[in-house]
Design an enzyme around this catalytic site. Structure first.
Site, PDB file in Angstrom:
ATOM      1  N   TYR A 148       1.513  37.797  49.241  1.00 65.12           N
ATOM      2  CA  TYR A 148       0.070  37.717  48.987  1.00 65.12           C
ATOM      3  C   TYR A 148      -0.637  38.940  49.568  1.00 65.12           C
ATOM      4  O   TYR A 148      -1.557  39.481  48.953  1.00 65.12           O
ATOM      5  CB  TYR A 148      -0.519  36.424  49.559  1.00 65.12           C
ATOM      6  CG  TYR A 148      -0.105  35.206  48.770  1.00 65.12           C
ATOM      7  CD1 TYR A 148      -0.627  34.965  47.502  1.00 65.12           C
ATOM      8  CD2 TYR A 148       0.817  34.303  49.285  1.00 65.12           C
ATOM      9  CE1 TYR A 148      -0.237  33.848  46.764  1.00 65.12           C
ATOM     10  CE2 TYR A 148       1.208  33.184  48.552  1.00 65.12           C
ATOM     11  CZ  TYR A 148       0.683  32.963  47.300  1.00 65.12           C
ATOM     12  OH  TYR A 148       1.073  31.868  46.570  1.00 65.12           O
ATOM     13  N   ASN A 150      -5.044  30.929  38.058  1.00 65.53           N
ATOM     14  CA  ASN A 150      -4.487  31.500  36.844  1.00 65.53           C
ATOM     15  C   ASN A 150      -4.152  30.396  35.837  1.00 65.53           C
ATOM     16  O   ASN A 150      -3.360  29.512  36.124  1.00 65.53           O
ATOM     17  CB  ASN A 150      -3.218  32.292  37.203  1.00 65.53           C
ATOM     18  CG  ASN A 150      -2.485  32.797  35.993  1.00 65.53           C
ATOM     19  OD1 ASN A 150      -3.079  33.113  34.979  1.00 65.53           O
ATOM     20  ND2 ASN A 150      -1.173  32.870  36.109  1.00 65.53           N
ATOM     21  N   CYS A 190       1.870  34.800  38.107  1.00 66.22           N
ATOM     22  CA  CYS A 190       1.490  34.479  39.478  1.00 66.22           C
ATOM     23  C   CYS A 190       2.685  33.975  40.289  1.00 66.22           C
ATOM     24  O   CYS A 190       2.647  34.012  41.521  1.00 66.22           O
ATOM     25  CB  CYS A 190       0.351  33.470  39.494  1.00 66.22           C
ATOM     26  SG  CYS A 190       0.718  31.933  38.633  1.00 66.22           S
ATOM     27  N   HIS A 191       3.739  33.552  39.613  1.00 66.69           N
ATOM     28  CA  HIS A 191       4.939  33.105  40.323  1.00 66.69           C
ATOM     29  C   HIS A 191       5.617  34.257  41.071  1.00 66.69           C
ATOM     30  O   HIS A 191       6.448  34.022  41.928  1.00 66.69           O
ATOM     31  CB  HIS A 191       5.928  32.449  39.348  1.00 66.69           C
ATOM     32  CG  HIS A 191       6.448  33.394  38.305  1.00 66.69           C
ATOM     33  ND1 HIS A 191       5.780  33.610  37.108  1.00 66.69           N
ATOM     34  CD2 HIS A 191       7.545  34.182  38.280  1.00 66.69           C
ATOM     35  CE1 HIS A 191       6.469  34.481  36.392  1.00 66.69           C
ATOM     36  NE2 HIS A 191       7.538  34.853  37.079  1.00 66.69           N
ATOM     37  N   GLU A 251      14.409  35.879  36.922  1.00 68.31           N
ATOM     38  CA  GLU A 251      13.964  37.275  36.827  1.00 68.31           C
ATOM     39  C   GLU A 251      14.833  38.181  37.686  1.00 68.31           C
ATOM     40  O   GLU A 251      15.159  39.300  37.262  1.00 68.31           O
ATOM     41  CB  GLU A 251      12.492  37.381  37.222  1.00 68.31           C
ATOM     42  CG  GLU A 251      11.592  36.763  36.171  1.00 68.31           C
ATOM     43  CD  GLU A 251      10.118  36.858  36.510  1.00 68.31           C
ATOM     44  OE1 GLU A 251       9.302  36.700  35.590  1.00 68.31           O
ATOM     45  OE2 GLU A 251       9.761  37.101  37.685  1.00 68.31           O
TER      46      GLU A 251
END
Length: 179
Positions: A113, A136, A144-145, A171
């Site tokens: 963050y 979001n 946002c993940h 990812e």
């Protein structure tokens, strides 16, 4: 054009972490634009996330939404497939900019963050950066993940930390190696 007067459509696709639903409207250029998306089969969970000036008055369920092909590519390992999907969200200047900046966090290389706040040009605005993630409406397409707690923990995620963990692991396994 506001999406509230335009017809909207939604469709759901099964994904490894659960059903994923997308709500789209037709943009001024004639292309689909994501208004909301997330890991639910209930479109009623998504509509309140859409800003009131963009919220459609009616949403039609469709079986074949071309945008689902992008989600299928992402699930199959093309984690960049979501990068250019048009999204429409509305809020104040910081949130609107933060959502655009979220799209620059590379797959497989999450930010904290604090790092996300710095990426937004406001390093002291860690809570505001976290708020941008929490508000979001277009999960996956505005990733946002890809933002973690300062301790490296998962932090929160509207659709549950198991979904966030799957996204991050997926990812990491399929993202291009950073140069």
């Amino acid at each position: 054009m506001t999406a509230s007067t335009a017809p909207a459509r939604h469709a759901t696709l099964g994904t490894p972490p659960g059903p994923f639903t997308v709500v789209v409207a037709t943009g001024s250029d004639g292309q689909d634009v994501v208004l909301a998306s997330g890991w639910t089969a209930d479109v009623g969970e998504l509509l309140p996330l859409v800003h009131p000036t963009l919220r459609p008055t009616a949403v039609e369920r469709v079986e074949d939404l071309p945008l689902l092909d992008v989600v299928e590519k992402f699930v199959a390992g093309d984690v960049a497939a979501i990068d250019d999907v048009p999204v429409q969200q509305r809020s104040g200047p910081f949130l609107t900019e933060a959502w655009q900046v979220l799209r620059t966090v590379p797959a497989g290389h999450p930010d904290t963050y604090a790092a996300f706040a710095a990426r937004c040009g406001r390093p002291a605005a860690v809570r505001a950066a976290a708020n941008a993630c929490a508000r979001n409406a277009a999960a996956l397409f505005v990733p946002c993940h890809r933002v973690l707690g300062s301790d490296g923990g998962l932090g929160g995620f509207r659709w549950g930390t198991p979904v966030k963990r799957w996204l991050l692991d997926h990812e990491a396994a399929h993202a291009p190696v950073a140069a």
